[in-house]
Scaffold this motif. Structure first.
Motif: not given
Length: 425
Positions: A110, A149, A250-252, A275, A277, A293-296, A306
């Motif tokens: 991250y 993203d 990461q997606s956001s 999913r 974070k 944000q999504s998880l890695l 993920y």
């Protein structure tokens, strides 16, 4: 507010400039120096005072050389201290681990993604200052870390003892208008760093924009035409997956994009919540002004998935074709297939109707043709790659002809004219 890079945010006072991190006007006495390429990295890659190519002269094309340690820009002392104690410290540890061929914890990934955001946006701001651009940037580094993203494709050659660093992919209008991506070489590490609205969401099994439209009353603001998602993470990430290299991503999304219950349900449901974070708290209206944000996401274990455990270690592989050309080619292909299509080609009015504009069409053509020229420069040209570009150019041309015909009150005689690229000899 005066343009970044020009001394003075206060009229008649040449002792002021803008902080590259927060944009605050800082006087000369309170100003510190921010090295976009940090001194710890300069020392790790050779003599920090060696002359390096900063860019090509925009008029003559000649290389612009200067000591690496002098490539710095104004920053306020609080920002410089904050970033130095947190982001730079953690990034240094992560990069040193990669150079030594070691794995990283998910939590360190991250920080690495944040640092790549900082370097990419910082370079864009730095070039604006060097060129004394005639517009004031609407954001600084603070406003661009972790809000779109993002993806990094990383290759580590444990047997490579090369010293040095370099960049690629900064000399085009896509980077100059959106800071969407760069190639970064650090000793034995090659990194493809990309970030753009909704760019990887479709691969991550998240809601994704299929098309972007500019608002007719404010062209700088965009709305998305959302694509259908089954919430399943894909395994074929196409040009983002250089065989052998390791992907972290990461997606956001922004809560303000949830305009109604339907769109809210698209983003917030039993598929997406696990999913995240960090599970967001929505207690008051101001809570909508946040990016989630999504998880890695990584392919380090052999498949894209993920990673919920922040202590899990990610090992980085060696690309099968581990060359600068391979990474630059992948960068331009990503621009072509996943960034350029999300540049608006139409405006949408308040009543929901859409219209093409000459300005948007010409901006799109400028970027697409420039990308075609970049491919020619690196010796890559094939019909599979440029067929979609030609098709899109034809659509833009037809839209322009239709708009011209409607404006003149008559239909264009040949709205199906074909544009042809000649392959290099």
């Amino acid at each position: 507010m005066k343009p970044a890079g020009r001394r003075g945010t206060t009229a008649g006072d040449p002792g002021w400039s803008n902080c590259v991190f927060c944009g605050t006007a800082v006087g000369k006495s309170a100003r510190s120096r921010e090295h976009i390429i940090p001194m710890w990295l300069l020392r790790a890659t050779g003599d920090p005072h060696r002359k390096i190519k900063i860019e090509s002269d925009p008029v003559t094309g000649a290389d612009v050389l200067r000591p690496a340690s002098t490539f710095h820009f104004p920053a306020c002392e609080p920002c410089n201290a904050k970033y130095g104690k947190t982001l730079e410290k953690r990034a240094k540890k992560a990069v040193e681990s990669l150079m030594a061929g070691k794995s990283l914890e998910v939590s360190e990934c991250y920080w690495l993604l944040d640092w790549l955001d900082k370097v990419r946006v910082g370079l864009w701001l730095g070039y604006n200052m060097l060129h004394k651009e005639e517009f004031a940037p609407k954001f600084r580094i603070d406003q661009r870390i972790g809000i779109k993203d993002r993806i990094a494709v990383i290759s580590v050659d444990r047997n490579d003892t090369t010293k040095g660093f370099g960049f690629g992919g900064l000399d085009n209008q896509i980077f100059r208008t959106s800071q969407a991506g760069m190639f970064f070489r650090i000793n034995n590490i090659r990194i493809l760093s990309l970030s753009f609205d909704g760019m990887i969401s479709r691969f991550a099994g998240m809601p994704f924009p299929e098309k972007m439209l500019a608002l007719s009353d404010d062209p700088d603001r965009h709305v998305a035409v959302m694509g259908r998602t089954d919430y399943k993470i894909q395994q074929n990430w196409k040009e983002f997956q250089i065989p052998g290299a390791t992907v972290i991503a990461q997606s956001s999304f922004w809560f303000r994009n949830c305009a109604d219950d339907k769109s809210f349900g698209l983003w917030i449901n039993k598929n997406t919540i696990p999913r995240f974070k960090k599970i967001p708290k929505l207690r008051k209206a101001a809570d909508l002004d946040q990016f989630v944000q999504s998880l890695l996401i990584s392919n380090a274990t052999g498949s894209f998935k993920y990673h919920q455990n922040s202590r899990q270690r990610i090992r980085f592989g060696l690309a099968q074709e581990n060359s600068d050309l391979t990474f630059v080619r992948a960068l331009y292909l990503a621009f072509l297939r996943y960034v350029l299509p999300l540049n608006p080609q139409e405006q949408i009015r308040s009543d929901g109707t859409r219209q093409s504009t000459i300005l948007l069409a010409m901006l799109w053509i400028e970027k697409s043709v420039q990308l075609a020229l970049r491919f020619r420069q690196v010796g890559i040209w094939d019909e599979r790659t440029f067929g979609p570009v030609v098709e899109e150019l034809q659509k833009v041309y037809r839209a322009w002809e239709e708009l011209r015909a409607n404006t003149l009150g008559e239909w264009a005689q040949d709205a199906s004219a074909t544009l042809v690229f000649a392959a290099p000899e």
